[in-house]
Enzyme design. Structure first.
Site, PDB file in Angstrom:
ATOM      1  N   ASP A   1       0.786  -1.274   0.099  1.00  0.00           N
ATOM      2  CA  ASP A   1       0.117   0.133   0.081  1.00  0.00           C
ATOM      3  C   ASP A   1       0.933   1.193  -0.050  1.00  0.00           C
ATOM      4  OD1 ASP A   1      -2.909   1.040   0.614  1.00  0.00           O
ATOM      5  OD2 ASP A   1      -1.483   2.134   2.043  1.00  0.00           O
TER       6      ASP A   1
ATOM      7  N   TYR B   1       2.876   9.843  -0.036  1.00  0.00           N
ATOM      8  CA  TYR B   1       3.988   9.186   0.800  1.00  0.00           C
ATOM      9  C   TYR B   1       5.263   9.501   0.222  1.00  0.00           C
ATOM     10  CZ  TYR B   1       0.306   6.495   2.871  1.00  0.00           C
ATOM     11  OH  TYR B   1      -1.144   6.090   3.372  1.00  0.00           O
TER      12      TYR B   1
ATOM     13  N   LYS C   1      -2.589   5.926  -4.096  1.00  0.00           N
ATOM     14  CA  LYS C   1      -3.834   6.753  -3.949  1.00  0.00           C
ATOM     15  C   LYS C   1      -3.604   8.260  -4.480  1.00  0.00           C
ATOM     16  CE  LYS C   1      -3.774   4.832   0.836  1.00  0.00           C
ATOM     17  NZ  LYS C   1      -2.220   4.483   1.124  1.00  0.00           N
TER      18      LYS C   1
ATOM     19  N   HIS D   1      -7.541   9.758  -1.914  1.00  0.00           N
ATOM     20  CA  HIS D   1      -6.957   9.661  -0.610  1.00  0.00           C
ATOM     21  C   HIS D   1      -7.797  10.112   0.713  1.00  0.00           C
ATOM     22  CE1 HIS D   1      -2.754   9.251   1.453  1.00  0.00           C
ATOM     23  NE2 HIS D   1      -3.413   8.955   2.274  1.00  0.00           N
TER      24      HIS D   1
HETATM   25  N1  NAP Z   1      -5.672   6.205   3.607  1.00  0.00           N
HETATM   26  C1  NAP Z   1      -4.819   6.808   4.644  1.00  0.00           C
HETATM   27  O1  NAP Z   1      -5.295   8.022   4.773  1.00  0.00           O
HETATM   28  C2  NAP Z   1      -3.950   6.364   5.698  1.00  0.00           C
HETATM   29  C3  NAP Z   1      -3.508   6.878   6.846  1.00  0.00           C
HETATM   30  C4  NAP Z   1      -2.595   6.408   7.584  1.00  0.00           C
HETATM   31  C5  NAP Z   1      -2.079   5.200   7.220  1.00  0.00           C
HETATM   32  N2  NAP Z   1      -2.351   4.585   6.086  1.00  0.00           N
HETATM   33  C6  NAP Z   1      -1.700   3.318   5.554  1.00  0.00           C
HETATM   34  O2  NAP Z   1      -2.040   2.307   6.474  1.00  0.00           O
HETATM   35  C7  NAP Z   1      -0.663   1.863   6.898  1.00  0.00           C
HETATM   36  C8  NAP Z   1      -0.267   1.441   8.249  1.00  0.00           C
HETATM   37  O3  NAP Z   1      -0.637   2.342   9.140  1.00  0.00           O
HETATM   38  P1  NAP Z   1       0.194   3.245  10.171  1.00  0.00           P
HETATM   39  O4  NAP Z   1       1.513   3.436   9.649  1.00  0.00           O
HETATM   40  O5  NAP Z   1      -0.379   4.474  10.374  1.00  0.00           O
HETATM   41  O6  NAP Z   1       0.310   2.753  11.499  1.00  0.00           O
HETATM   42  P2  NAP Z   1       0.321   0.887  12.203  1.00  0.00           P
HETATM   43  O7  NAP Z   1       0.732   0.083  11.061  1.00  0.00           O
HETATM   44  O8  NAP Z   1      -0.754   0.790  13.029  1.00  0.00           O
HETATM   45  O9  NAP Z   1       1.830   1.224  13.108  1.00  0.00           O
HETATM   46  C9  NAP Z   1       3.140   1.051  12.321  1.00  0.00           C
HETATM   47  C10 NAP Z   1       3.827   1.300  13.756  1.00  0.00           C
HETATM   48  O10 NAP Z   1       3.965   0.008  14.344  1.00  0.00           O
HETATM   49  C11 NAP Z   1       5.197  -0.674  14.358  1.00  0.00           C
HETATM   50  N3  NAP Z   1       5.086  -1.930  14.449  1.00  0.00           N
HETATM   51  C12 NAP Z   1       5.052  -2.775  13.437  1.00  0.00           C
HETATM   52  N4  NAP Z   1       4.850  -4.143  13.605  1.00  0.00           N
HETATM   53  C13 NAP Z   1       5.080  -4.142  15.037  1.00  0.00           C
HETATM   54  C14 NAP Z   1       4.999  -5.321  15.842  1.00  0.00           C
HETATM   55  N5  NAP Z   1       4.940  -6.420  15.295  1.00  0.00           N
HETATM   56  N6  NAP Z   1       5.242  -5.048  17.177  1.00  0.00           N
HETATM   57  C15 NAP Z   1       5.484  -3.489  17.640  1.00  0.00           C
HETATM   58  N7  NAP Z   1       5.255  -2.508  16.969  1.00  0.00           N
HETATM   59  C16 NAP Z   1       5.140  -2.937  15.427  1.00  0.00           C
HETATM   60  C17 NAP Z   1       5.944  -0.136  13.538  1.00  0.00           C
HETATM   61  O11 NAP Z   1       7.365  -0.025  13.757  1.00  0.00           O
HETATM   62  P3  NAP Z   1       8.637  -0.084  12.564  1.00  0.00           P
HETATM   63  O12 NAP Z   1       8.390   0.627  11.299  1.00  0.00           O
HETATM   64  O13 NAP Z   1       9.679   0.167  13.483  1.00  0.00           O
HETATM   65  O14 NAP Z   1       8.934  -1.704  12.563  1.00  0.00           O
HETATM   66  C18 NAP Z   1       5.612   1.498  13.135  1.00  0.00           C
HETATM   67  O15 NAP Z   1       6.089   2.256  14.324  1.00  0.00           O
HETATM   68  C19 NAP Z   1       0.415   3.155   6.487  1.00  0.00           C
HETATM   69  O16 NAP Z   1       1.818   2.781   6.365  1.00  0.00           O
HETATM   70  C20 NAP Z   1      -0.459   3.499   5.250  1.00  0.00           C
HETATM   71  O17 NAP Z   1       0.101   2.622   4.051  1.00  0.00           O
HETATM   72  C21 NAP Z   1      -3.235   5.024   5.144  1.00  0.00           C
END
Ligand code: NAP
Length: 286
Positions: free
Chosen positions: A45, A50, A75, A108
């Site tokens: 994704d 980004y 997006k 997005h």
């Molecule tokens: N459409 C939208 O508006 C929107 C908004 C926000 C996000 N997104 C998408 O959703 C994706 C995921 O959301 P997010 O990045 O906001 O948050 P998330 O996936 O909930 O959390 C990411 C964080 O969790 C840590 N992590 C990952 N695996 C872990 C594990 N097994 N144990 C402990 N910590 C862990 C990562 O650390 P490390 O990186 O250090 O491994 C990072 O700091 C984004 O990357 C993006 O692609 C979309």
């Protein structure tokens, strides 16, 4: 066929677990995506916002995985919602990603200063031209999703929204399901904070898993839901995809439902404040 590892809809098959890439940039971002593909991730994704599509295109080229085996999502950002801008933005994304098509192309965020029909019309044009295999939206609440379904000349395949154990999305999820729209859960780990939650940790012990795996399994077991955790470290990447060999039982689900009260919200809010403070002060969280 829809299963615990993938969902079939409108001619596409979406792996239930994908890699989120927000803030995965530069060499370390490329390396994380390459490593994820090596570990078996087949759903990536990204978004023009980004600013990492080049790195992702590079990682896919290096990983030695057939393009047709990868489900690639990007997006269009809100400043490119006029039809001509949306077409140009999508073409730029394709060039950066080194591909002729994406599997899913999303708006997005809502931007009500541009008519929805204009942007979705442009996305449907890209679908008809073979530049996207499916189209959809992100961060759309029910009234806007309803409008999108009405004005879009093609089916809306997906709504990507924030969804995790601590965030109730019941009405929006029910609405999406009733229209055959896939629900992609972003921030499925609550930005990592859920990996510290005592109830999730306790349930994890019972299954010989960890709290993050419980949070992800809770999502992918739900009808029509997929999850896209972001991870950088090989350890987290490996852990997050290793969720398909156990099942949450009724007792686990009841405990998770109960944990989703004000207590969990307060816990998540304080952890998020902690994470943001660490990020602002330049720390990298282990
Ligand atoms: N459409 C939208 O508006 C929107 C908004 C926000 C996000 N997104 C998408 O959703 C994706 C995921 O959301 P997010 O990045 O906001 O948050 P998330 O996936 O909930 O959390 C990411 C964080 O969790 C840590 N992590 C990952 N695996 C872990 C594990 N097994 N144990 C402990 N910590 C862990 C990562 O650390 P490390 O990186 O250090 O491994 C990072 O700091 C984004 O990357 C993006 O692609 C979309």
């Amino acid at each position: 066929m829809t299963s615990i590892t993938s969902i079939e809809t409108r001619g596409i098959s979406l792996p239930r677990l994908g890699l989120g890439t927000w803030r995965l940039q530069g060499d370390s971002g490329r390396a994380a995506v390459e490593s994820a593909l090596g570990l078996g991730y087949r759903h990536i994704d990204t978004a023009e916002m980004y600013a990492n599509e080049r790195e992702i295109g590079h990682a896919i080229a290096l990983a030695g995985v057939q393009r047709s085996d990868i489900f690639l999502v990007t997006k269009v950002w809100t400043n490119h919602f006029r039809a001509a801008d949306a077409r140009r933005a999508a073409e730029t994304s394709l060039r950066n990603l080194r591909t002729d098509y994406v599997d899913l192309l999303l708006m997005h965020f809502p931007n009500e200063s541009v008519p929805l029909a204009e942007t979705l019309g442009a996305l449907a044009g890209l679908l008809n031209a073979g530049k996207a295999r499916a189209i959809g939206v992100s961060n759309f609440p029910i009234p806007l999703l309803e409008k999108a379904i009405t004005v879009c000349p093609a089916p809306i395949a997906c709504n990507q929204v924030k969804f995790h154990v601590g965030r109730d999305q019941g009405p929006l999820l029910a609405f999406a399901r009733s229209h055959g729209i896939i629900f992609t859960a972003y921030s499925p780990l609550g930005l990592g904070s859920l990996s510290h939650h005592p109830v999730l940790k306790d349930i994890a012990c019972k299954h010989a898993k960890n709290a993050a795996q419980i949070a992800l399994r809770w999502l992918v077991e739900q009808d029509g839901v997929i999850a896209i955790p972001k991870a950088t470290t090989e350890r987290n990447l490996r852990t997050n995809i290793d969720i398909f060999d156990f099942v949450l039982d009724g007792e686990d689900r009841a405990r998770l439902d109960k944990a989703r009260g004000p207590g969990l919200f307060a816990h998540l809010a304080s952890l998020r404040r902690f994470i943001v403070r660490r990020q602002l002060s330049g720390f990298v969280l282990a």
